[in-house]
Design a protein around this motif. Structure first.
Motif, PDB file in Angstrom:
ATOM      1  N   LYS A  39     -12.948 -32.601  14.967  1.00 53.47           N
ATOM      2  CA  LYS A  39     -12.475 -31.637  13.980  1.00 53.47           C
ATOM      3  C   LYS A  39     -13.577 -31.377  12.981  1.00 53.47           C
ATOM      4  O   LYS A  39     -14.418 -32.226  12.734  1.00 53.47           O
ATOM      5  N   VAL A  40     -13.551 -30.184  12.419  1.00 49.75           N
ATOM      6  CA  VAL A  40     -14.476 -29.826  11.359  1.00 49.75           C
ATOM      7  C   VAL A  40     -13.936 -30.437  10.072  1.00 49.75           C
ATOM      8  O   VAL A  40     -12.760 -30.227   9.740  1.00 49.75           O
ATOM      9  N   PRO A  41     -14.738 -31.207   9.352  1.00 50.65           N
ATOM     10  CA  PRO A  41     -14.269 -31.784   8.089  1.00 50.65           C
ATOM     11  C   PRO A  41     -13.733 -30.696   7.152  1.00 50.65           C
ATOM     12  O   PRO A  41     -14.318 -29.625   7.021  1.00 50.65           O
ATOM     13  N   GLY A  42     -12.576 -30.976   6.551  1.00 51.65           N
ATOM     14  CA  GLY A  42     -11.958 -30.016   5.649  1.00 51.65           C
ATOM     15  C   GLY A  42     -11.073 -29.003   6.349  1.00 51.65           C
ATOM     16  O   GLY A  42     -10.421 -28.181   5.707  1.00 51.65           O
ATOM     17  N   ASN A  43     -11.044 -29.017   7.666  1.00 51.63           N
ATOM     18  CA  ASN A  43     -10.222 -28.110   8.457  1.00 51.63           C
ATOM     19  C   ASN A  43      -9.227 -28.952   9.249  1.00 51.63           C
ATOM     20  O   ASN A  43      -9.630 -29.904   9.918  1.00 51.63           O
ATOM     21  N   PRO A  44      -7.928 -28.633   9.219  1.00 54.16           N
ATOM     22  CA  PRO A  44      -6.948 -29.479   9.901  1.00 54.16           C
ATOM     23  C   PRO A  44      -6.954 -29.378  11.430  1.00 54.16           C
ATOM     24  O   PRO A  44      -6.410 -30.234  12.118  1.00 54.16           O
ATOM     25  N   GLY A  45      -7.566 -28.355  12.001  1.00 54.19           N
ATOM     26  CA  GLY A  45      -7.546 -28.154  13.448  1.00 54.19           C
ATOM     27  C   GLY A  45      -8.294 -29.232  14.219  1.00 54.19           C
ATOM     28  O   GLY A  45      -9.414 -29.587  13.877  1.00 54.19           O
ATOM     29  N   ASN A  59      -0.428 -29.324  17.976  1.00 55.71           N
ATOM     30  CA  ASN A  59       0.405 -30.011  16.987  1.00 55.71           C
ATOM     31  C   ASN A  59       0.312 -31.528  17.161  1.00 55.71           C
ATOM     32  O   ASN A  59      -0.319 -32.019  18.104  1.00 55.71           O
ATOM     33  N   GLU A  60       0.940 -32.239  16.255  1.00 56.18           N
ATOM     34  CA  GLU A  60       0.864 -33.703  16.228  1.00 56.18           C
ATOM     35  C   GLU A  60       1.494 -34.341  17.472  1.00 56.18           C
ATOM     36  O   GLU A  60       0.965 -35.310  18.008  1.00 56.18           O
ATOM     37  N   VAL A  61       2.609 -33.806  17.930  1.00 59.44           N
ATOM     38  CA  VAL A  61       3.277 -34.353  19.115  1.00 59.44           C
ATOM     39  C   VAL A  61       2.361 -34.259  20.332  1.00 59.44           C
ATOM     40  O   VAL A  61       2.235 -35.202  21.112  1.00 59.44           O
ATOM     41  N   ILE A  62       1.715 -33.128  20.482  1.00 58.10           N
ATOM     42  CA  ILE A  62       0.785 -32.951  21.607  1.00 58.10           C
ATOM     43  C   ILE A  62      -0.388 -33.906  21.465  1.00 58.10           C
ATOM     44  O   ILE A  62      -0.792 -34.550  22.443  1.00 58.10           O
ATOM     45  N   PHE A  63      -0.941 -34.039  20.271  1.00 55.34           N
ATOM     46  CA  PHE A  63      -2.047 -34.983  20.073  1.00 55.34           C
ATOM     47  C   PHE A  63      -1.612 -36.390  20.479  1.00 55.34           C
ATOM     48  O   PHE A  63      -2.341 -37.085  21.194  1.00 55.34           O
ATOM     49  N   GLN A  64      -0.453 -36.810  20.048  1.00 50.42           N
ATOM     50  CA  GLN A  64       0.030 -38.153  20.369  1.00 50.42           C
ATOM     51  C   GLN A  64       0.257 -38.345  21.864  1.00 50.42           C
ATOM     52  O   GLN A  64       0.144 -39.459  22.368  1.00 50.42           O
TER      53      GLN A  64
END
Length: 142
Positions: A39-45, A59-64
């Motif tokens: 991820k780019v620092p300061g960017n949530p993506g 989203n968080e579910v997919i990341f997990q």
């Protein structure tokens, strides 16, 4: 004495070669043959980089579903992330079907045959593997 010199110098050269081989490579190079989350620092993506392609984690579910820790996400510069092409061809880790992902409409399109897949100029080296949870989160084109 000559033997002693070589015994001390050879390990140094081996270490220098190993360090030189693995240092200085971009994240894109490191991710060419494995999954890497950035991820780019300061960017949530968050993006997964695989086979030299970037793929947005939606989203968080997919990341997990990837079973990796948040702490494993590595920083990347905006310029370096921009240089990595966006993945459009995906398949589940549990299925051999390949899909084209259309980010503009948020849908996936199954490439029903190898002939269809190749007719669009696709190559199998462009396909990345995503989790079943991630794949099923994409709506099918109808």
């Amino acid at each position: 004495m000559k033997h002693s010199f070589f015994a001390k110098t050879i390990p140094f050269f081996i270490i220098a070669i190993v360090v030189g081989t693995f240092s200085g490579h971009s994240l894109e190079t490191q991710a060419a043959s494995r999954q890497l989350f950035v991820k780019v620092p300061g960017n949530p993506g968050v993006f997964m980089i695989q086979n030299g392609f970037k793929y947005p984690i939606r989203n968080e579910v997919i990341f997990q579903s990837y079973g990796v820790a948040w702490s494993s996400i590595q920083p990347i510069s905006p310029l370096e992330l921009q240089r990595i092409p966006l993945a459009h061809l995906v398949k589940s880790t549990e299925d051999s079907r390949v899909y084209f992902v259309d980010y503009a409409i948020g849908k996936k399109h199954w490439q029903a045959t190898e002939h269809i897949f190749l007719s669009y100029g696709n190559r199998f080296a462009q396909v990345i593997e995503i989790t079943p949870t991630d794949l099923f989160a994409w709506e099918d084109v109808r």
